[in-house]
Design an enzyme around this catalytic site. Structure first.
Site, PDB file in Angstrom:
ATOM      1  N   GLU A 171      67.857  23.861 -13.915  1.00 15.78           N
ATOM      2  CA  GLU A 171      67.215  23.264 -12.796  1.00 15.78           C
ATOM      3  C   GLU A 171      67.890  22.034 -12.281  1.00 15.78           C
ATOM      4  OE1 GLU A 171      63.867  25.419 -15.026  1.00 15.78           O
ATOM      5  OE2 GLU A 171      65.853  24.515 -15.611  1.00 15.78           O
ATOM      6  N   SER A 173      91.389  50.578 -42.740  1.00 12.25           N
ATOM      7  CA  SER A 173      90.389  50.488 -41.900  1.00 12.25           C
ATOM      8  C   SER A 173      90.989  49.977 -40.527  1.00 12.25           C
ATOM      9  CB  SER A 173      89.148  49.748 -42.218  1.00 12.25           C
ATOM     10  OG  SER A 173      89.675  48.497 -42.510  1.00 12.25           O
ATOM     11  N   THR A 214      82.370  42.380 -47.417  1.00  8.42           N
ATOM     12  CA  THR A 214      83.397  42.511 -46.350  1.00  8.42           C
ATOM     13  C   THR A 214      84.415  41.080 -46.320  1.00  8.42           C
ATOM     14  OG1 THR A 214      81.933  43.547 -44.886  1.00  8.42           O
ATOM     15  CG2 THR A 214      83.714  42.377 -43.888  1.00  8.42           C
ATOM     16  N   ASP A 237      88.264  42.336 -46.651  1.00  3.79           N
ATOM     17  CA  ASP A 237      89.083  42.178 -45.619  1.00  3.79           C
ATOM     18  C   ASP A 237      89.610  40.564 -45.098  1.00  3.79           C
ATOM     19  OD1 ASP A 237      88.621  44.923 -45.190  1.00  3.79           O
ATOM     20  OD2 ASP A 237      87.053  44.451 -43.771  1.00  3.79           O
TER      21      ASP A 237
END
Length: 352
Positions: free
Chosen positions: A47, A163, A191, A195
């Site tokens: 605003e 993957s 993970t 990875d």
């Protein structure tokens, strides 16, 4: 209001703990004279930005705001007061703000000042845009989005662990856009160990939109040398500690680990809500995804399916859930489907 919603979406993922708000000021002749949206970090508010652009041209005009103007004194003055001081004659809003510091007070202040007020315009779109903020205000935790990228038979890697990449370029780009619109991206320690991901937004021009990185490391397995611990943006470690990794983290949220995941995870997400996060994107791995589904914490699921079959000896995207009867399965509701190159994206919400 549609234009205001579009403006509000510009900084989605960058304004937490505040909502992403858009505002359009229209003068008495119906011309747009001011536009604003919540700035990174949550302020200035939409605003005040729109009123600054409009100046005196906004006097006697209409303000279209995607969420009820705030009415409390925080780090900035109330937006309701700013609209009154600017001489706005009419204010149209999409939603009332459920935050107890506002919750109708902003609209009441406008009405008391003689401003005509209308609410509920494009409310569903505004609710979807700020579902993270609304979830945090009403439940204390952020909105949780789970992303899976699998083969047709639900595998995230071959039996040898390969993957990259199961899905194609268009699906991966969509995934990076998701990162750019969330406050945080979360993975489990498995993970990170498997990875060593960067967990950043790598779309050209949106690199600065990389969210906070959350690492769920309940057993303290993540090394301090992991990429998420050595490169920007900030990383928060959730779990055991102190460890070498948690000492390097921008923030360490330690929750007692001597409880099952169905109790541990809700406590974690309540703490993440207290820390200000409103939208968390979970990208892996299977253990974390399964625990979130089991705990009933997944609000939305983006499932990317590649047109390949890996076989039952591949790594599944969902770990065992120990479901004996169908009545005990995790129920979801399909709310959308689209094609991205050769891949298919299915969007699921909570079961009705």
């Amino acid at each position: 209001m549609a234009a205001a919603l579009s403006l509000a979406a510009r900084n989605l993922g960058q304004v937490w703990p505040n909502p992403a708000v858009g505002c359009v000021i229209v003068d008495k002749a119906g011309h747009v004279v001011g536009r604003g949206w919540t700035q990174p970090g949550g302020r200035p508010h939409a605003e005040t930005e729109a009123l600054k652009m409009a100046g005196e041209r906004g006097r006697g005009g209409t303000a279209y705001v995607t969420l009820e103007p705030c009415a409390h004194h925080g780090k900035t003055p109330p937006c309701a007061e700013a609209l009154v001081a600017a001489g706005i004659a009419r204010c149209v809003t999409a939603l009332e703000d459920p935050d107890l510091r506002v919750s109708g007070r902003g609209l009441a202040a406008l009405k008391q000042a003689g401003i005509a007020v209308e609410t509920g315009v494009l409310a569903e779109g505004a609710r979807e845009l700020n579902v993270g903020f609304l979830t945090r205000v009403t439940t204390g935790r952020p909105f949780v989005v789970l992303k899976l990228a699998t083969s047709l038979d639900g595998r995230i890697a071959t039996r040898a662990g390969e993957s990259r990449w199961i899905t194609g370029e268009e699906a991966r780009a969509f995934g990076h856009r998701l990162r750019a619109t969330h406050d945080a991206i979360a993975v489990g320690s498995g993970t990170v160990l498997a990875d060593d991901p960067e967990l950043t937004c790598r779309l050209k021009g949106l690199e600065h939109r990389s969210p906070v990185r959350l690492v769920f490391d309940r057993r303290g397995r993540v090394p301090a040398s992991a990429k998420v611990m050595t490169e920007a943006p900030p990383t928060w470690v959730v779990g055991a500690g102190p460890t070498d990794a948690s000492k390097k983290a921008a923030q360490h949220i330690e929750i007692a680990a001597n409880q099952d995941a169905d109790r541990w995870l809700p406590a974690v997400f309540q703490e993440l809500g207290k820390a200000g996060l409103t939208r968390v994107l979970v990208e892996g791995g299977a253990t974390l995804a399964t625990a979130l589904l089991s705990a009933g914490l997944v609000d939305r699921l983006y499932w990317f399916r590649a047109p390949i079959v890996i076989g039952g000896d591949g790594l599944p995207g969902i770990a065992p859930l120990a479901v004996d009867r169908l009545a005990g399965s995790v129920g979801l509701r399909c709310v959308g489907r689209r094609t991205l190159g050769n891949d298919v994206l299915e969007l699921y919400g909570r079961a009705a």
